[in-house]
Design a protein around this motif. Sequence first.
Motif, PDB file in Angstrom:
ATOM      1  N   ALA A  80      -2.357   4.723   4.186  1.00 17.51           N
ATOM      2  CA  ALA A  80      -3.026   4.665   5.486  1.00 17.51           C
ATOM      3  C   ALA A  80      -4.342   3.916   5.332  1.00 17.51           C
ATOM      4  O   ALA A  80      -5.168   4.273   4.488  1.00 17.51           O
ATOM      5  N   ASN A  81      -4.525   2.900   6.132  1.00 16.99           N
ATOM      6  CA  ASN A  81      -5.727   2.069   6.081  1.00 16.99           C
ATOM      7  C   ASN A  81      -6.198   1.735   7.488  1.00 16.99           C
ATOM      8  O   ASN A  81      -5.436   1.868   8.455  1.00 16.99           O
ATOM      9  N   THR A  82      -7.452   1.309   7.582  1.00 18.43           N
ATOM     10  CA  THR A  82      -7.975   0.869   8.867  1.00 18.43           C
ATOM     11  C   THR A  82      -8.403  -0.590   8.797  1.00 18.43           C
ATOM     12  O   THR A  82      -8.790  -1.094   7.741  1.00 18.43           O
ATOM     13  N   ILE A  83      -8.332  -1.228   9.952  1.00 21.99           N
ATOM     14  CA  ILE A  83      -8.948  -2.534  10.170  1.00 21.99           C
ATOM     15  C   ILE A  83     -10.045  -2.316  11.203  1.00 21.99           C
ATOM     16  O   ILE A  83      -9.836  -1.642  12.213  1.00 21.99           O
ATOM     17  N   SER A  84     -11.227  -2.870  10.935  1.00 26.74           N
ATOM     18  CA  SER A  84     -12.342  -2.770  11.873  1.00 26.74           C
ATOM     19  C   SER A  84     -12.649  -4.158  12.430  1.00 26.74           C
ATOM     20  O   SER A  84     -13.377  -4.938  11.816  1.00 26.74           O
ATOM     21  N   PRO A  85     -12.089  -4.477  13.590  1.00 26.72           N
ATOM     22  CA  PRO A  85     -12.358  -5.795  14.169  1.00 26.72           C
ATOM     23  C   PRO A  85     -13.756  -5.882  14.763  1.00 26.72           C
ATOM     24  O   PRO A  85     -14.342  -4.880  15.189  1.00 26.72           O
ATOM     25  N   GLY A  86     -14.264  -7.094  14.796  1.00 24.51           N
ATOM     26  CA  GLY A  86     -15.414  -7.389  15.633  1.00 24.51           C
ATOM     27  C   GLY A  86     -14.919  -7.698  17.033  1.00 24.51           C
ATOM     28  O   GLY A  86     -13.839  -7.258  17.432  1.00 24.51           O
ATOM     29  N   MET A  87     -15.694  -8.456  17.780  1.00 23.54           N
ATOM     30  CA  MET A  87     -15.296  -8.781  19.149  1.00 23.54           C
ATOM     31  C   MET A  87     -14.104  -9.730  19.145  1.00 23.54           C
ATOM     32  O   MET A  87     -14.170 -10.832  18.604  1.00 23.54           O
ATOM     33  N   VAL A  88     -13.005  -9.291  19.745  1.00 21.24           N
ATOM     34  CA  VAL A  88     -11.779 -10.075  19.836  1.00 21.24           C
ATOM     35  C   VAL A  88     -11.515 -10.362  21.306  1.00 21.24           C
ATOM     36  O   VAL A  88     -11.656  -9.477  22.165  1.00 21.24           O
ATOM     37  N   ARG A  89     -11.129 -11.587  21.592  1.00 20.92           N
ATOM     38  CA  ARG A  89     -10.835 -11.941  22.983  1.00 20.92           C
ATOM     39  C   ARG A  89      -9.462 -11.404  23.362  1.00 20.92           C
ATOM     40  O   ARG A  89      -8.434 -11.870  22.866  1.00 20.92           O
ATOM     41  N   THR A  90      -9.442 -10.417  24.218  1.00 23.93           N
ATOM     42  CA  THR A  90      -8.218  -9.794  24.704  1.00 23.93           C
ATOM     43  C   THR A  90      -8.365  -9.576  26.214  1.00 23.93           C
ATOM     44  O   THR A  90      -9.476  -9.682  26.761  1.00 23.93           O
ATOM     45  N   PRO A  91      -7.289  -9.252  26.903  1.00 22.07           N
ATOM     46  CA  PRO A  91      -7.432  -8.932  28.334  1.00 22.07           C
ATOM     47  C   PRO A  91      -8.436  -7.811  28.587  1.00 22.07           C
ATOM     48  O   PRO A  91      -9.161  -7.841  29.586  1.00 22.07           O
ATOM     49  N   ALA A  92      -8.515  -6.835  27.682  1.00 19.79           N
ATOM     50  CA  ALA A  92      -9.440  -5.718  27.882  1.00 19.79           C
ATOM     51  C   ALA A  92     -10.895  -6.170  27.772  1.00 19.79           C
ATOM     52  O   ALA A  92     -11.737  -5.790  28.591  1.00 19.79           O
ATOM     53  N   THR A  93     -11.216  -6.995  26.762  1.00 18.71           N
ATOM     54  CA  THR A  93     -12.610  -7.434  26.625  1.00 18.71           C
ATOM     55  C   THR A  93     -12.967  -8.458  27.702  1.00 18.71           C
ATOM     56  O   THR A  93     -14.118  -8.549  28.117  1.00 18.71           O
ATOM     57  N   GLU A  94     -11.974  -9.205  28.163  1.00 24.30           N
ATOM     58  CA  GLU A  94     -12.234 -10.136  29.263  1.00 24.30           C
ATOM     59  C   GLU A  94     -12.563  -9.378  30.549  1.00 24.30           C
ATOM     60  O   GLU A  94     -13.490  -9.728  31.273  1.00 24.30           O
ATOM     61  N   SER A  95     -11.793  -8.325  30.831  1.00 24.49           N
ATOM     62  CA  SER A  95     -12.032  -7.561  32.056  1.00 24.49           C
ATOM     63  C   SER A  95     -13.368  -6.839  32.022  1.00 24.49           C
ATOM     64  O   SER A  95     -13.955  -6.537  33.067  1.00 24.49           O
ATOM     65  N   ALA A  96     -13.873  -6.560  30.809  1.00 26.04           N
ATOM     66  CA  ALA A  96     -15.180  -5.912  30.681  1.00 26.04           C
ATOM     67  C   ALA A  96     -16.331  -6.903  30.797  1.00 26.04           C
ATOM     68  O   ALA A  96     -17.496  -6.505  30.751  1.00 26.04           O
ATOM     69  N   GLY A  97     -16.008  -8.178  30.939  1.00 26.72           N
ATOM     70  CA  GLY A  97     -17.041  -9.201  31.102  1.00 26.72           C
ATOM     71  C   GLY A  97     -17.747  -9.580  29.820  1.00 26.72           C
ATOM     72  O   GLY A  97     -18.836 -10.166  29.851  1.00 26.72           O
ATOM     73  N   ALA A  98     -17.117  -9.288  28.664  1.00 24.13           N
ATOM     74  CA  ALA A  98     -17.775  -9.534  27.380  1.00 24.13           C
ATOM     75  C   ALA A  98     -17.871 -11.010  27.029  1.00 24.13           C
ATOM     76  O   ALA A  98     -18.626 -11.390  26.126  1.00 24.13           O
ATOM     77  N   HIS A  99     -17.114 -11.862  27.716  1.00 27.44           N
ATOM     78  CA  HIS A  99     -17.075 -13.281  27.342  1.00 27.44           C
ATOM     79  C   HIS A  99     -17.721 -14.165  28.405  1.00 27.44           C
ATOM     80  O   HIS A  99     -17.417 -15.360  28.503  1.00 27.44           O
ATOM     81  N   GLU A 100     -18.607 -13.588  29.178  1.00 27.60           N
ATOM     82  CA  GLU A 100     -19.226 -14.334  30.264  1.00 27.60           C
ATOM     83  C   GLU A 100     -20.749 -14.299  30.168  1.00 27.60           C
ATOM     84  O   GLU A 100     -21.341 -13.299  29.766  1.00 27.60           O
ATOM     85  N   GLY A 101     -21.370 -15.407  30.524  1.00 25.88           N
ATOM     86  CA  GLY A 101     -22.803 -15.473  30.727  1.00 25.88           C
ATOM     87  C   GLY A 101     -23.640 -14.992  29.565  1.00 25.88           C
ATOM     88  O   GLY A 101     -23.382 -15.298  28.394  1.00 25.88           O
ATOM     89  N   ALA A 102     -24.674 -14.218  29.907  1.00 28.70           N
ATOM     90  CA  ALA A 102     -25.642 -13.758  28.913  1.00 28.70           C
ATOM     91  C   ALA A 102     -25.008 -12.844  27.884  1.00 28.70           C
ATOM     92  O   ALA A 102     -25.408 -12.852  26.711  1.00 28.70           O
ATOM     93  N   LYS A 103     -24.017 -12.048  28.297  1.00 25.99           N
ATOM     94  CA  LYS A 103     -23.350 -11.160  27.339  1.00 25.99           C
ATOM     95  C   LYS A 103     -22.632 -11.978  26.265  1.00 25.99           C
ATOM     96  O   LYS A 103     -22.670 -11.628  25.081  1.00 25.99           O
ATOM     97  N   ARG A 104     -21.985 -13.039  26.679  1.00 24.23           N
ATOM     98  CA  ARG A 104     -21.289 -13.902  25.727  1.00 24.23           C
ATOM     99  C   ARG A 104     -22.277 -14.512  24.738  1.00 24.23           C
ATOM    100  O   ARG A 104     -22.026 -14.523  23.523  1.00 24.23           O
ATOM    101  N   GLU A 105     -23.375 -15.020  25.236  1.00 26.77           N
ATOM    102  CA  GLU A 105     -24.358 -15.640  24.357  1.00 26.77           C
ATOM    103  C   GLU A 105     -24.952 -14.631  23.386  1.00 26.77           C
ATOM    104  O   GLU A 105     -25.182 -14.938  22.209  1.00 26.77           O
ATOM    105  N   ALA A 106     -25.199 -13.411  23.859  1.00 25.23           N
ATOM    106  CA  ALA A 106     -25.740 -12.373  22.983  1.00 25.23           C
ATOM    107  C   ALA A 106     -24.747 -12.009  21.891  1.00 25.23           C
ATOM    108  O   ALA A 106     -25.121 -11.823  20.718  1.00 25.23           O
ATOM    109  N   LEU A 107     -23.461 -11.929  22.253  1.00 26.16           N
ATOM    110  CA  LEU A 107     -22.431 -11.613  21.256  1.00 26.16           C
ATOM    111  C   LEU A 107     -22.315 -12.722  20.213  1.00 26.16           C
ATOM    112  O   LEU A 107     -22.277 -12.449  19.005  1.00 26.16           O
ATOM    113  N   LEU A 108     -22.256 -13.964  20.664  1.00 25.88           N
ATOM    114  CA  LEU A 108     -22.092 -15.078  19.733  1.00 25.88           C
ATOM    115  C   LEU A 108     -23.279 -15.205  18.793  1.00 25.88           C
ATOM    116  O   LEU A 108     -23.124 -15.624  17.635  1.00 25.88           O
TER     117      LEU A 108
END
Length: 267
Positions: free
Chosen positions: A196-224
């Motif tokens: 049993a192991n885990t993977i810990s992803p960082g920010m991944v572009r998925t429908p869920a993160t897109e709907s949360a607005g994570a890839h838009e505007g100031a939030k996107r720039e802060a993440l990058l």
Amino acid sequence: MPATHLTNHHQAGRLAGKVALVTGAGAGIGQGCALMFAAQGAAVVGCDIDSAAAEGTVEQARERGLDLRMVHPCDMTDPAQAQRFVDEAVALHGRIDILVTAGAIPPHMASAAEMDFQKQWTPTIRGEVDVVFLPCQAAWQHFAAAGGGSIINFASVNAFRGSSNFGMIAHCAGKSAVLGLTRQLAVEGGPLGIRANTISPGMVRTPATESAGAHEGAKREALLSRIPMGRVGTPEDIAWCAVYLASDEASWVTGANFTVDGGVLAK
């Protein structure tokens, strides 16, 4: 080079002859793992609570000539449905070798001061911890009877750091719980041959993160700005790590966590 598509420059057939179960296979990381595992030779049975999304994954697999079935709608917060998913896969293929618990309910984002216990905290913990534990429990007896198997759960970089951009108190708690749960599964499963192991992803572009607005505007720039490699991840970036953990190449790897985050935790 970004791994945005299934490619042929990696060794093919690394999961040939194996039976893999993937929860949350209708979209995002779950879909990426399901398609990647099938491309690597596994017989894949996925599930999703969203029937339309599940059928979309089946159609993608069909177009690529891949062996992928789906059970849907299937709710991994319900013990009976988790057991049904596993039992149907075993009935279809006679055994299971791999379980990938990629399914999750999008977390409620609120600060500690604003978090509503009943409406936000409780469903987030159910949607991030119960959905991991229940399919693991349902599959356990089959792994034990077969002499072992590989479980791959998903934590997050947010199990190791907080966020100044989003209120993540419940999300951070849930993903930290997945780390501890998986380590205990490794301890209990070791004598049975269950890894049993885990993977810990960082920010991944998925429908869920897109709907949360994570890839838009100031939030996107802060993440990058926090990602040394300068881009968010793709489901395929995560799926390649899962392929390794599911394969015989990782036969002495258990209780480990693999961070796939473009370097976020290195900063």
